[in-house]
Each structure stands twice: as C-alpha cells, then as structure tokens.
Design an enzyme around this catalytic site. Sequence first.
Site, PDB file in Angstrom:
ATOM      1  N   ASP A  28      -4.295  37.739 -52.892  1.00  0.00           N
ATOM      2  CA  ASP A  28      -4.640  38.757 -53.877  1.00  0.00           C
ATOM      3  C   ASP A  28      -6.153  38.925 -53.995  1.00  0.00           C
ATOM      4  O   ASP A  28      -6.646  40.039 -54.209  1.00  0.00           O
ATOM      5  CB  ASP A  28      -4.054  38.393 -55.247  1.00  0.00           C
ATOM      6  CG  ASP A  28      -2.545  38.353 -55.234  1.00  0.00           C
ATOM      7  OD1 ASP A  28      -1.945  39.312 -54.721  1.00  0.00           O
ATOM      8  OD2 ASP A  28      -1.969  37.370 -55.712  1.00  0.00           O
ATOM      9  N   HIS A  77      -2.208  29.390 -56.016  1.00  0.00           N
ATOM     10  CA  HIS A  77      -0.928  30.088 -55.892  1.00  0.00           C
ATOM     11  C   HIS A  77       0.179  29.190 -56.396  1.00  0.00           C
ATOM     12  O   HIS A  77       0.132  27.964 -56.217  1.00  0.00           O
ATOM     13  CB  HIS A  77      -0.674  30.456 -54.421  1.00  0.00           C
ATOM     14  CG  HIS A  77       0.421  31.460 -54.223  1.00  0.00           C
ATOM     15  ND1 HIS A  77       1.755  31.117 -54.203  1.00  0.00           N
ATOM     16  CD2 HIS A  77       0.376  32.816 -54.057  1.00  0.00           C
ATOM     17  CE1 HIS A  77       2.477  32.208 -54.012  1.00  0.00           C
ATOM     18  NE2 HIS A  77       1.683  33.243 -53.914  1.00  0.00           N
TER      19      HIS A  77
END
Length: 431
Positions: free
Chosen positions: A361, A304
């Site tokens: 995600d 991320h």
Amino acid sequence: MSETVKLEFEGKTYEFPVVTGTEGEKAIDISQLRPKTGLITLDPGYANTGSCKSSITFMDGEKGILRYRGIPVEQLAEHSSFIETAYLLINGRLPTAEELKQVSILFNDHSLVHEDMQIFYQNFPRGAHPMGILSSMANALRSFYPELQTIEEEINITVTRLLSKMRTMAAMSYKISRGHKVVYPRPDYRYSANFLHMMFDTPVKPYQINETLAKALDVFWLLHADHEQNCSTSTVRLVGSGRVNLYAAISAGIAALWGPLHGGANQAVIEMLEDIQRDGGNHQRAIARAKDKKDPFRLMGFGHRVYKTYDPRAKIIKKMCDKILEELNINDPLLDLAKELEEVALTDDYFIEKNLYPNVDFYSGIVLRAIGIPTNMFTVMFAIGRLPGWIAQWKESMDDPMWKLGRPRQIYTGPSITDYIPIHERHRCQA
C-alpha cells in the site's frame, strides 16, 4: 492413519479430523463440533478460522510467499500481464496464445456501457465518493445485462463483461465528477493503456500513452488480483453463499474494500504524507510519534496483518516505483517525503524488529500519485485489480460440493430473560 485432534470437555473426549493442504498447512475440521459437544468457537476477526477450501491463491505470511494457482507472483509480474493473470485466476490455468487473443477481442467488444447508465452517474451528487458510485453501478449492471445462467458460455460472457466494463465505469465516474465529456475506449489500446486514455484524454489535450506508466498500472493491478480470504473476498463469498447474482456479490465486495483498513490503505498513505507535510514536513517527528505507544498516531503503509516479513508484492512495486520516479524525473515534495520515511523504516532497528517494513500500500500509493490518479480514485484502482480474484472466488464457491449458506454463530452477552414493562410504569433509570 488420518491425523486427529482430541478435545476433552466435561469428562468426555471428542476427536476431530485434521485437514492438510497441498503446501502442508493444517486445519482442524470442526464442522461437527457443535452437533457433538454443543460448543462453538469464538474467533474475533476470524484470524484462526478457515472458511473454505480453495485452489486459487496460496500465501505464507511468515515466509513472504504469494502464488496464484501455484505460480509465484514474482514470475507473473515479470512475464505476464493483468489480463493473462485474470484468465489464470478465473479458469485455473494460463491461456494459450489463441485463447488470450480471443479474450482481448471479447474485452474490446464488451468495453462500452449502456448509454442510459450515464444518466445514473449524472444523478449522483458531485461530491459522492467514486467507490460508492462504483458499488452502485456494479449492482445496476444486472438491470442492463441480466443474462446469467448456468450455461458456461453465458457465465464467461458475464465475467468478461464485468472485467471490461468495470474499467470503463471507473473512468466514467472520474470524468463525470469533473464535469468532463466521457472518453470511450479505443480498440488499439491494451487494457491498462485504455484506462489511462479514458481517464486523461480531453478534446483540447490528447493524452499521450507512456508505456512505463501503462506497465506500472498493469503490474499494480496484477499484484492486487487476489489475496486469499481477505475482508472483501470473504464478503463476496458470504454474500454469494445466498446464491445472489454475480453483480450483487461484486457490489458487496467493492463496499467492503472501501474501508481505510482494507482497500483504502493506499489512499490513507497519501493522506498521512499530506498531514506530515502540513505539519512542517518533519519526517523524524513522525517517526518518533509512531514509536511512542501513548501517541495514537500510526504510520500508514508499514507492516501487514498477514506478512511477518517483507510483503512480496512490495518488493515488486518498489522497483516499479523507483523506475517511474527516475525515468519521469518527477518533482513532488510528497514523494520526496515518502522516500525519506522509507529509508528510515528500512534501516531503523525499531521497524526491523517489529517487521514494520513498507508494504504494498505504501509503494502503490506513490505509484498511483506519480501516474496522476486522484487520491479519491485509489481505492477504485484497487477494486479493478481485485475483480478477477472476486470472480474466481465466487465461481469456485458456486461449484463447491461443501457449499453452505454463510451463517456465523455468536456468544450472546446481553441480558437474560426480562419481562416487558408497560410504558406507564417505565422510568428513565430503567433504560
């Protein structure tokens, strides 16, 4: 004595104040940089630039912290609901039992959309992406429900209308895209259960609400409700700085969320898994390709930009993901492949050293697939979840005493002054 930072330039020294947030984070206030020095800052991607002060969300990527109005997201996911969390973000505090009841009633009252809006939907091409449709229809709401004044009650009604109707419009876009009859919301269902009902109920096969799936969807939306000044939130604030109406600002946020590097990342995870499966399902080969710097292939859903440790939202959605797969005993080769990739990423030194942990995600893509949400609707699901954060950020920016119209600067790198060449004197080489 207030802290300052000194800047030396062309033999002169300038001082700029340091601003400190409630969690100790510090920023240099450069609002007077250009008037004092003639300089601007250059910060591609705004990774080092604070565009505002905000009391909505705090995150610390190095420590893996995410809090809404000071409350850890872990506590909200365990004890709260998406609707209660939306109230918290927008109003700055948790609702009382009576307030939450009233909000639920308002959500039910405003859940229907104007029948004429169905005509809009039916004129989109069948292959149109749901995000493009949703962005257009969010903007169109302004024509059907124009009341938006500075009166607090009317603003609250508009906010409730958006939160309630967005869910209905998303389900409508799915039904109409399939040529199916639109299903209306039921007053006896909660927010997430109602969405599943509107998505999957048909006249020939009534949809039975599974509480585990409804809870998983509620948690998914809660975890995506706000995430500080990300791409789409910054877009809502920037567009809103022009004092456009809320519907237009939200429409812009939906468009910004559409991209695969932002809201489309969970869809990209499933598409990556499908590509690996078509290539023979060899996850070890995919891992090797991801480690090869010369290979453009990248594992979607790992690492991320902000979190340099495990994404706190990923821990929560992983538990929900495991619960769904265990309880429903789902047999899906794609989900099996995802679990194999997850196992490698959590134990392989390469991924651990580079902090390439599975992020929210990765797991949310698996959860949405297990629920039965079509892949092209994944980003729409994200948009429904992020809506409370967009509204809260827009509302905060409207009340900001430091408000200014968003207008970034640039460093010009084109040609210097150039004389105009008459058309009969131009040659191709001059282009």
